[in-house]
Design a protein around this motif. Structure first.
Motif, short mmCIF file in Angstrom:
data_model
loop_
_atom_site.label_atom_id
_atom_site.label_comp_id
_atom_site.label_asym_id
_atom_site.label_seq_id
_atom_site.Cartn_x
_atom_site.Cartn_y
_atom_site.Cartn_z
N UNK A 151 0.62 7.34 6.26
CA UNK A 151 1.09 5.88 6.13
C UNK A 151 0.06 4.96 5.72
N UNK A 152 -1.22 5.38 6.54
CA UNK A 152 -2.38 4.41 6.60
C UNK A 152 -2.92 4.48 5.12
N UNK B 217 -8.42 6.05 -1.95
CA UNK B 217 -7.78 7.35 -1.31
C UNK B 217 -8.72 8.22 -0.46
N UNK B 218 -9.77 8.52 -1.00
CA UNK B 218 -10.69 9.48 -0.54
C UNK B 218 -11.36 8.88 0.87
N UNK C 248 -3.99 2.17 -0.15
CA UNK C 248 -3.73 2.39 -1.65
C UNK C 248 -3.05 1.32 -2.38
N UNK C 249 -1.75 1.08 -1.82
CA UNK C 249 -0.93 -0.27 -2.21
C UNK C 249 -1.74 -1.44 -2.23
N UNK D 249 -11.72 -8.87 -2.53
CA UNK D 249 -10.79 -8.13 -1.38
C UNK D 249 -10.88 -6.81 -1.94
N UNK D 250 -10.73 -6.18 -2.95
CA UNK D 250 -10.85 -4.69 -3.32
C UNK D 250 -12.36 -4.45 -2.90
N UNK D 251 -13.29 -5.07 -2.94
CA UNK D 251 -14.70 -4.58 -2.56
C UNK D 251 -14.71 -4.28 -1.03
N UNK D 252 -14.24 -5.43 -0.24
CA UNK D 252 -14.11 -5.45 1.03
C UNK D 252 -13.42 -4.22 1.67
N UNK D 253 -12.09 -3.93 0.90
CA UNK D 253 -11.53 -2.87 1.38
C UNK D 253 -12.11 -1.55 1.31
#
Length: 413
Positions: free
Chosen positions: A35-36, A18-19, A41-42, A55-59
């Motif tokens: 929106x982004x 989020x940050x 976050x979703x 995937x989370x780490x990449x995000x």
């Protein structure tokens, strides 16, 4: 500046997403940004629920470069603490290693931007890992970052633990080569660590023993570098380089044979040999940054050591003068220099104009020197055994004599 410390029950990873996404989309306008941010976050929540940690780490790393430029050091460390902690989530060591490669790759991407902080983050990542090879991988990234970011002083203290690290990592010979060379490159940047740099270069070269000519060829440049470091050093007078196959391959090499010859002169010849070599190779010496006057000074000390090893314990002043090519009044000065450098244990007999040598450092300590040492130890052991036998025999005679006197006294009474 907002500090990334969750004050609600929101997951730390989600709070970081989020940050960072709010920061990344701050210039897009409130509606587009919201929106982004919600979308990201979703996506992060879905990855967490499904256990897709890669995937989370990449995000979370998408805006890593932006973080380094816009976030305070305190917040940056907090953000990456959460990101690095993701490596503790997967059960698969392969997945952990892939995540480690991804995270460390982002950390070292801009080595000149906050290099000390990047190095600190890498160390934090290292401490979170349980897989020995992943730890080794991160350590190698830290070595490269330290050099490229010019913050070698932060990693040099860890070199004292290399032996224990090697036991823990259990890496193969190729990885050891990369490690030793990486450490030597770090130490090269530190002027006060020339001896340590030389030590790790020799460790690197030693890994090529027993390899074929094609593999050995890989070590040529570093073999030359090691020779030059030895010759250039004002306080290194002994090495075993001539016994190393990685060095020996240079002897008949079209490009580097002269460098090998220079090493052989410094380890087996005297000043006159060096001066003859220099006369025909002055351009070569300059190309490697070698200063002729410094080489002469070192060769004078090494020539004096050679005299001490070969002149039956006594060196006439005249021989020192001729060998070192100096004036009469300089002889004692060079003897003092050799003693100060702990190359010789000796005393000067000014009356008889000789130097009496008790001990002398060997320039080369190879197979011949080991054999000589073995012979001396064997002789010493035999001498000690003879002394013990003599003492035991003397004690027995004394005891027998005392016993006879006691018996004789008994008979008389």
């Amino acid at each position: 500046m907002t500090t990334v410390v969750p004050t609600s029950e929101e997951d730390p990873a989600l709070a970081v997403v989020r940050f960072t996404s709010e920061l990344a989309w701050a210039d897009a306008g409130p509606e587009a940004a919201e929106e982004q941010v919600n979308r990201l976050c979703l996506e992060a929540q879905e990855s967490m629920v499904m256990g897709r940690w890669m995937d989370l780490a990449s995000l979370m790393l998408t805006s890593a470069d932006l973080m380094f430029s816009k976030v305070s050091d305190k917040d940056l460390e907090c953000i990456f603490t959460v990101i690095c902690n993701l490596v503790t989530k997967p059960e698969s060591l392969d997945e952990v290693h892939e995540m480690t490669k991804l995270i460390s790759g982002k950390i070292i991407q801009q080595p000149n931007d906050k290099p000390a902080m990047r190095l600190k983050i890498l160390f934090n990542l290292y401490n979170l890992l349980e897989n020995p090879y992943s730890r080794f991988f991160v350590y190698m990234k830290a070595l490269n970052l330290a050099v490229n970011g010019k913050v070698t002083e932060h990693i040099i203290p860890s070199f004292k633990k290399i032996d224990s690290f090697l036991k823990e990592w259990n890496i193969d010979i190729k990885d050891k080569r990369a490690l030793f060379l990486g450490i030597a490159n770090v130490l090269k940047e530190s002027r006060s660590s020339s001896k340590d740099s030389f030590k790790f270069l020799t460790k690197y070269l030693a890994t090529f023993s027993g390899e074929d000519a094609h593999t050995m060829d890989e070590a040529k440049e570093e073999a030359v570098r090691t020779i030059i470091e030895f010759v250039k050093s004002p306080d290194m007078f002994q090495c075993d380089l001539l016994d190393m196959p990685a060095i020996g391959q240079l002897e008949n090499d079209a490009k580097y044979a002269s460098v090998y010859q220079l090493l052989k002169i410094f380890l087996t010849q005297r000043l006159d040999g060096y001066l003859e070599f220099q006369a025909g190779n002055s351009a070569l010496l300059k190309s490697y940054g070698l200063v002729h006057e410094d080489c002469i000074a070192k060769m004078r000390l090494m020539s004096l050591v050679d005299l001490g090893s070969n002149e039956s314990g006594q060196i006439p002043y005249g021989l020192i003068k001729d060998t070192l090519q100096i004036n009469n009044d300089e002889v004692e000065k060079w003897v003092v220099k050799a003693r100060t450098a702990k190359l010789m244990d000796c005393k000067m007999d000014q009356m008889n104009q000789v130097v009496i040598v008790r001990r002398c450092t060997e320039r080369v300590f190879g197979q011949h020197q080991w054999q000589t040492l073995r012979t001396k130890l064997s002789t010493w052991r035999a001498n000690v055994a003879n002394v013990i036998s003599t003492i035991q025999a003397t004690n027995k005679i004394t005891e027998d004599g005392s016993h006879s006197q006691a018996v004789q006294g008994l008979i008389i009474r």
